[in-house]
Scaffold this motif. Structure first.
Motif, PDB file in Angstrom:
ATOM      1  N   GLN A  38       0.838  -1.198   0.000  1.00 27.95           N
ATOM      2  CA  GLN A  38       0.000   0.000   0.000  1.00 27.95           C
ATOM      3  C   GLN A  38       0.877   1.253   0.000  1.00 27.95           C
ATOM      4  O   GLN A  38       0.743   2.137   0.836  1.00 27.95           O
ATOM      5  CB  GLN A  38      -0.936  -0.010   1.203  1.00 27.95           C
ATOM      6  N   THR A  39       1.743   1.359  -0.987  1.00 23.12           N
ATOM      7  CA  THR A  39       2.701   2.469  -1.040  1.00 23.12           C
ATOM      8  C   THR A  39       2.009   3.826  -1.146  1.00 23.12           C
ATOM      9  O   THR A  39       2.573   4.833  -0.710  1.00 23.12           O
ATOM     10  CB  THR A  39       3.685   2.280  -2.206  1.00 23.12           C
ATOM     11  N   HIS A  40       0.814   3.867  -1.691  1.00 28.68           N
ATOM     12  CA  HIS A  40       0.077   5.129  -1.795  1.00 28.68           C
ATOM     13  C   HIS A  40      -0.276   5.710  -0.423  1.00 28.68           C
ATOM     14  O   HIS A  40      -0.536   6.906  -0.303  1.00 28.68           O
ATOM     15  CB  HIS A  40      -1.180   4.950  -2.641  1.00 28.68           C
ATOM     16  N   LEU A  41      -0.275   4.869   0.624  1.00 36.52           N
ATOM     17  CA  LEU A  41      -0.607   5.349   1.969  1.00 36.52           C
ATOM     18  C   LEU A  41       0.586   5.971   2.701  1.00 36.52           C
ATOM     19  O   LEU A  41       0.398   6.673   3.689  1.00 36.52           O
ATOM     20  CB  LEU A  41      -1.175   4.207   2.809  1.00 36.52           C
ATOM     21  N   LEU A  53       7.954   3.231   8.587  1.00 36.24           N
ATOM     22  CA  LEU A  53       9.167   2.441   8.451  1.00 36.24           C
ATOM     23  C   LEU A  53       9.147   1.638   7.162  1.00 36.24           C
ATOM     24  O   LEU A  53       8.076   1.342   6.625  1.00 36.24           O
ATOM     25  CB  LEU A  53       9.323   1.502   9.648  1.00 36.24           C
ATOM     26  N   PRO A  54      10.316   1.261   6.680  1.00 36.92           N
ATOM     27  CA  PRO A  54      10.373   0.426   5.477  1.00 36.92           C
ATOM     28  C   PRO A  54       9.730  -0.939   5.721  1.00 36.92           C
ATOM     29  O   PRO A  54       9.637  -1.397   6.865  1.00 36.92           O
ATOM     30  CB  PRO A  54      11.875   0.266   5.221  1.00 36.92           C
ATOM     31  N   PRO A  55       9.314  -1.612   4.653  1.00 30.91           N
ATOM     32  CA  PRO A  55       8.732  -2.945   4.820  1.00 30.91           C
ATOM     33  C   PRO A  55       9.689  -3.881   5.561  1.00 30.91           C
ATOM     34  O   PRO A  55      10.878  -3.931   5.267  1.00 30.91           O
ATOM     35  CB  PRO A  55       8.524  -3.434   3.383  1.00 30.91           C
ATOM     36  N   THR A  74       8.166  -8.829   5.830  1.00 30.39           N
ATOM     37  CA  THR A  74       8.348  -8.004   4.637  1.00 30.39           C
ATOM     38  C   THR A  74       7.037  -7.520   4.034  1.00 30.39           C
ATOM     39  O   THR A  74       7.059  -6.682   3.139  1.00 30.39           O
ATOM     40  CB  THR A  74       9.151  -8.768   3.566  1.00 30.39           C
ATOM     41  N   THR A  75       5.908  -7.995   4.529  1.00 31.30           N
ATOM     42  CA  THR A  75       4.616  -7.548   4.003  1.00 31.30           C
ATOM     43  C   THR A  75       4.025  -6.394   4.811  1.00 31.30           C
ATOM     44  O   THR A  75       2.948  -5.909   4.491  1.00 31.30           O
ATOM     45  CB  THR A  75       3.600  -8.704   3.990  1.00 31.30           C
TER      46      THR A  75
END
Length: 101
Positions: A38-41, A53-55, A74-75
């Motif tokens: 959900q990178t748009h969030l 934070l990063p995945p 990682t999710t």
């Protein structure tokens, strides 16, 4: 979101309401999580004052009794937002929690 609600910033007002309610109740920080895809969030939450934070990156809580680690796979991306001045976040570590108690 309904088309009639677009542009009214209702989602940001809801976040502000929650932040204020938690702060009034004595909470020192807000924690959450979103799915990594959900990178748009990411910019949405960053605009509301959260550190994203990063995945897969863990979140460490530095407490008076020691450090507690919240792992993430990682999710998942952790979200963190300090609510009081004595609490700070930097490089995966939330510091200053429970120091005034």
């Amino acid at each position: 979101m309904a088309d009639s609600a677009r542009g009214q910033r209702l989602d940001h007002r809801l976040i502000d309401t929650l932040v204020n309610a938690y702060a009034r109740q004595g909470y020192e920080a807000m924690l959450g999580g979103i799915r990594a895809h959900q990178t748009h969030l990411v910019p949405y939450y960053e605009n509301d004052g959260f550190h994203v934070l990063p995945p897969g990156a863990p979140l460490d809580l530095q407490l008076p009794i020691g450090r507690i680690r919240y792992p993430a796979d990682t999710t998942t991306r952790h979200l963190v937002r300090p609510l009081v001045p004595q609490v700070s976040y930097r490089a995966g570590v939330l510091k200053g929690l429970l120091t005034g108690r």
